[in-house]
Design a protein around this motif. Sequence first.
Motif, PDB file in Angstrom:
ATOM      1  N   TYR A   1       7.738  24.902  23.140  1.00  0.00           N
ATOM      2  CA  TYR A   1       7.826  23.666  23.931  1.00  0.00           C
ATOM      3  C   TYR A   1       6.915  22.590  23.336  1.00  0.00           C
ATOM      4  O   TYR A   1       7.317  21.439  23.151  1.00  0.00           O
ATOM      5  CB  TYR A   1       7.435  23.946  25.380  1.00  0.00           C
ATOM      6  CG  TYR A   1       7.610  22.758  26.297  1.00  0.00           C
ATOM      7  CD1 TYR A   1       8.817  22.521  26.934  1.00  0.00           C
ATOM      8  CD2 TYR A   1       6.558  21.870  26.524  1.00  0.00           C
ATOM      9  CE1 TYR A   1       8.984  21.431  27.784  1.00  0.00           C
ATOM     10  CE2 TYR A   1       6.724  20.774  27.356  1.00  0.00           C
ATOM     11  CZ  TYR A   1       7.935  20.559  27.980  1.00  0.00           C
ATOM     12  OH  TYR A   1       8.096  19.478  28.800  1.00  0.00           O
ATOM     13  N   ALA A   2       5.687  22.974  23.029  1.00  0.00           N
ATOM     14  CA  ALA A   2       4.718  22.010  22.484  1.00  0.00           C
ATOM     15  C   ALA A   2       5.211  21.427  21.168  1.00  0.00           C
ATOM     16  O   ALA A   2       5.181  20.208  20.963  1.00  0.00           O
ATOM     17  CB  ALA A   2       3.360  22.688  22.301  1.00  0.00           C
TER      18      ALA A   2
ATOM     19  N   ARG B   1       8.196  19.010  21.760  1.00  0.00           N
ATOM     20  CA  ARG B   1       7.812  17.699  22.313  1.00  0.00           C
ATOM     21  C   ARG B   1       7.155  16.831  21.245  1.00  0.00           C
ATOM     22  O   ARG B   1       7.389  15.638  21.167  1.00  0.00           O
ATOM     23  CB  ARG B   1       6.865  17.858  23.498  1.00  0.00           C
ATOM     24  CG  ARG B   1       7.466  18.534  24.749  1.00  0.00           C
ATOM     25  CD  ARG B   1       8.561  17.738  25.424  1.00  0.00           C
ATOM     26  NE  ARG B   1       9.834  17.807  24.721  1.00  0.00           N
ATOM     27  CZ  ARG B   1      10.621  18.892  24.626  1.00  0.00           C
ATOM     28  NH1 ARG B   1      10.274  20.019  25.195  1.00  0.00           N
ATOM     29  NH2 ARG B   1      11.752  18.857  23.944  1.00  0.00           N
TER      30      ARG B   1
ATOM     31  N   PHE C   1       5.553  28.459  25.354  1.00  0.00           N
ATOM     32  CA  PHE C   1       4.677  27.293  25.358  1.00  0.00           C
ATOM     33  C   PHE C   1       4.569  26.715  23.951  1.00  0.00           C
ATOM     34  O   PHE C   1       4.635  25.499  23.747  1.00  0.00           O
ATOM     35  CB  PHE C   1       3.305  27.671  25.910  1.00  0.00           C
ATOM     36  CG  PHE C   1       2.388  26.506  26.117  1.00  0.00           C
ATOM     37  CD1 PHE C   1       2.874  25.238  26.415  1.00  0.00           C
ATOM     38  CD2 PHE C   1       1.012  26.666  26.018  1.00  0.00           C
ATOM     39  CE1 PHE C   1       2.025  24.155  26.609  1.00  0.00           C
ATOM     40  CE2 PHE C   1       0.156  25.593  26.210  1.00  0.00           C
ATOM     41  CZ  PHE C   1       0.659  24.341  26.497  1.00  0.00           C
TER      42      PHE C   1
END
Lengths: 223, 223
Positions: free
Chosen positions: B201-202, B205, B198
């Motif tokens: 991913y954060a 992005r 996570f």
Amino acid sequence: MRTPASVDKRQAVTPGRIVTEALRLTREEGLENWTLRRLASAVGAYPAVVYHHVGDRETVVAAVIESVVAEVALPDERLPWRTWFEELLGGLRPVLRAAPGVARRLALHGPGVPSALAIIEGGVRVLRSAGFGDESVVVYELLLNQACLFVAFEDDRGLSPGIRERSAELFSSYRDSETQPGLAAMGRYVAEADPAEFFDYAIARTLDGVAARLTDRPVSTPA
Amino acid sequence: MRTPASVDKRQAVTPGRIVTEALRLTREEGLENWTLRRLASAVGAYPAVVYHHVGDRETVVAAVIESVVAEVALPDERLPWRTWFEELLGGLRPVLRAAPGVARRLALHGPGVPSALAIIEGGVRVLRSAGFGDESVVVYELLLNQACLFVAFEDDRGLSPGIRERSAELFSSYRDSETQPGLAAMGRYVAEADPAEFFDYAIARTLDGVAARLTDRPVSTPA
DNA sequence: ACCTGAACACCGTTCAAGT
DNA sequence: ACCTGAACACCGTTCAAGT
């Protein structure tokens, strides 16, 4: 009826009245800045009465969070996903700002409260319809956590200026440094930054980054 | 005539020893989970001795944060800006994870600590060189706050499982809901999510969203 | 200068006893 | 069932007194 003036309790002590009072205290001084003892005396009761009607401090806090989150308006699900989230998060901000400390809890401990379920359901569904497939859940969490963090940031500025002032001063002293241009820029920024603009900027960049997932590669259709 | 907690006092009580012990306690149980009284007895002294050598709890905490942030390695400034931040944030994570609670403070109250200055200076300079111009400071803050938030998230899972478990259970109960597919997806997610993924991913992005600012429009070259 | 030991003004929580 | 009043086991912080 013939209650003595000195013991004048306007209304009977009920769970509802305790939570309402806790919400009022939260709006006035923040979720972490009232004590169970002060809450009790605000409703004209002994601490043990709060335990009897609602429970321990954590239970009262959960009830406050619940009633704040319940105020968040859900956008129309037929909106484009990006607009849907812009409306949701734009509406979330003032609701959370009005009850300082709630955003922080949501950001750090997640939305462990019933009224959050409708928001999650709506948000994840909107993302799935938009084609985010299995990433929908992570994207949802990213956007909501992001928003809550920045509201928590603002809360903090307002509530405990002590800690922040120290760092603001630290940075400001570099405002005119020529050998350290990065710190100089930061120094000028902290002096005049508008937290609301920062919020919008952060959300916009994250939405940009997330939107690229749809255009970069073929849309994955979930099983 | 006994010293408190009857700890052997081979070493003299010094500011350094107090902060080192506070750091040890932080690594073991988190920044907010030790008390000044327990810190004092861990170094075999009275609470007032901590005040005498270092100051109040907040001062001790600031010293702990300082020494943790000082461990963060600065990437080579000749790297491309995106790689520079991937390395910085990738390295930041384990350092902060090892001292639970520090990330939360950094995320919520900002980096009010001397050793953060070099990181800020480096980060903002890298972004300015990359062409982010006046946005460099906001971009820097966005990336760092983001990273700290998600580390704080992980800390929280590890340290106070109580609050999180409640919401995990709440979501899990919707795992197989057919009428609420969004909650069902969330329920499956919370059961098996890897916080490290996570985090990556954060960050990815947000870097995507920020990178788009360079390609979307002409690069503004500051004077 | 540094440490002692107690005190102050609080916490959240529990509980026997009252009504 | 609901409230009282006290108690328990803590906090952070301060301070006069010792050495």
